[in-house]
Design a protein around this motif. Structure first.
Motif, PDB file in Angstrom:
ATOM      1  N   PHE A  61      17.318  -2.563  11.398  1.00 39.70           N
ATOM      2  CA  PHE A  61      18.459  -2.638  10.504  1.00 39.70           C
ATOM      3  C   PHE A  61      19.676  -2.110  10.953  1.00 39.70           C
ATOM      4  N   ASP A  65      16.035   0.196  -2.011  1.00 39.60           N
ATOM      5  CA  ASP A  65      16.077  -1.162  -2.010  1.00 39.60           C
ATOM      6  C   ASP A  65      16.414  -1.888  -3.533  1.00 39.60           C
ATOM      7  N   HIS A  94      21.636  -0.337   3.646  1.00 36.94           N
ATOM      8  CA  HIS A  94      20.464  -0.672   4.048  1.00 36.94           C
ATOM      9  C   HIS A  94      19.410   0.690   4.354  1.00 36.94           C
TER      10      HIS A  94
END
Length: 325
Positions: free
Chosen positions: A37, A69, A29
């Motif tokens: 997160f 991402d 992440h």
């Protein structure tokens, strides 16, 4: 010779049905240490590791260690990582996810849970599966607010000309452009330095991301716009995840779902604690005229209804589910 051939055939047959070898599953992440997160993924790993069969485990890698991402979404398909936690970027995977780019659509977490049951699982998750991704659970990125070094943002007019970092999602870019800002898509890992060096004037994120990334060290103003609520999606490769032993899949799905309540409780408390922390850190905080932003957002809804199949129906359903929130 016949016996050798038979033995060879049996070995081949056994290899085809042999269970997948136990391994460490990588969860990537972009969140910094202490972010929502980070604590969400770490809680998931703790729950999963307590229930996975011997030899299987989940290891968490935050702060974009496994990539940005978009890179992590590609790595899921390649099978080089096992989980990612995308948010806004999912609208580039399937346009239906742009629903959560609509300003002021989600009123609160109870509303979000109703949207999850009525829209996300029946419509958005299948759209992701068509692109090769599986979603195990919905967690949270949160309600997003604007920070900058120019001035307090009270109405959309105050954003005129402000160089504002946004995630890589066309709807967020279009929204802030319609407000008059100069939106600049940029990976989260690059934002602090860009703010510090003046490449951009500001950014927009939930308080949990603002605080953990230490944006208060390089930003003067925090405007509590709450303009968008962004879920986070516990995402896997549909192909690779489906090849895991069934008991491993079940343990991971259960842990991901169980973690949701922890995420929502933690996020709600963070919203309170972090606002005080950011104020103490020197940020000037203001409450904008949200109705002015809502009024300025009508073109975004119109565009979504025109460009996304079933977009108007999804929006109408989501709004109707907000009654009572």
């Amino acid at each position: 010779m016949k016996m050798l051939k038979l033995a060879g055939a049996l070995l081949v047959s056994a290899s085809l049905v042999a269970p997948a070898a136990a391994k460490e599953l990588k969860f990537g992440h972009v969140g910094a240490p202490g972010s929502l997160f980070a604590v969400s993924a770490e809680h998931f790993a703790e729950v999963a590791n307590a229930n996975l069969p011997d030899g299987w485990s989940v290891a968490v890698f935050g702060s974009s260690q496994l990539g940005k991402d978009r890179e992590m979404l590609q790595k899921l398909k390649l099978g080089t990582i096992d989980f990612a936690l995308p948010s806004t970027v999912m609208s580039s995977v399937a346009p239906e996810f742009g629903l959560f780019e609509m300003p002021y659509l989600v009123k609160d977490r109870a509303h979000m849970q109703r949207i999850e049951q009525e829209i996300v699982w029946p419509q958005l998750v299948p759209a992701a599966e068509e692109e090769g991704y599986g979603i195990l659970a919905l967690w949270e990125n949160g309600f997003r607010n604007v920070t900058n070094n120019v001035k307090p943002i009270n109405t959309p007019a105050d954003l005129e000309g402000v160089k504002l970092r946004t995630p890589n999602g066309e709807w967020r870019v279009n929204m802030f452009r319609s407000y008059g800002a100069n939106p600049t898509p940029m990976a989260f890992s690059e934002v602090f330095v860009a703010l510090q060096t003046g490449v951009i004037d500001g950014q927009e994120n939930p308080l949990a991301q603002i605080a953990s990334a230490k944006f208060h060290e390089v930003q003067d103003y925090l405007s509590m716009t709450g303009h968008v609520y962004t879920p986070a999606y516990v995402t896997v490769s549909a192909n690779h995840f489906g090849k895991l032993p069934e008991e491993v899949q079940a343990a991971l799905k259960d842990a991901a779902q169980e973690t949701q309540s922890f995420v929502y409780e933690t996020a709600a408390q963070m919203d309170i604690d972090l606002l005080d922390q950011l104020k103490a850190g020197g940020m000037q905080v203001n409450e904008p005229d949200k109705q002015a932003f809502i009024d300025a957002s009508a073109p975004i809804y119109e565009a979504f209804a025109e460009q996304v199949d079933g977009g108007k129906e999804m929006v109408d359903t989501a709004i109707s589910l907000g009654a009572g929130s």
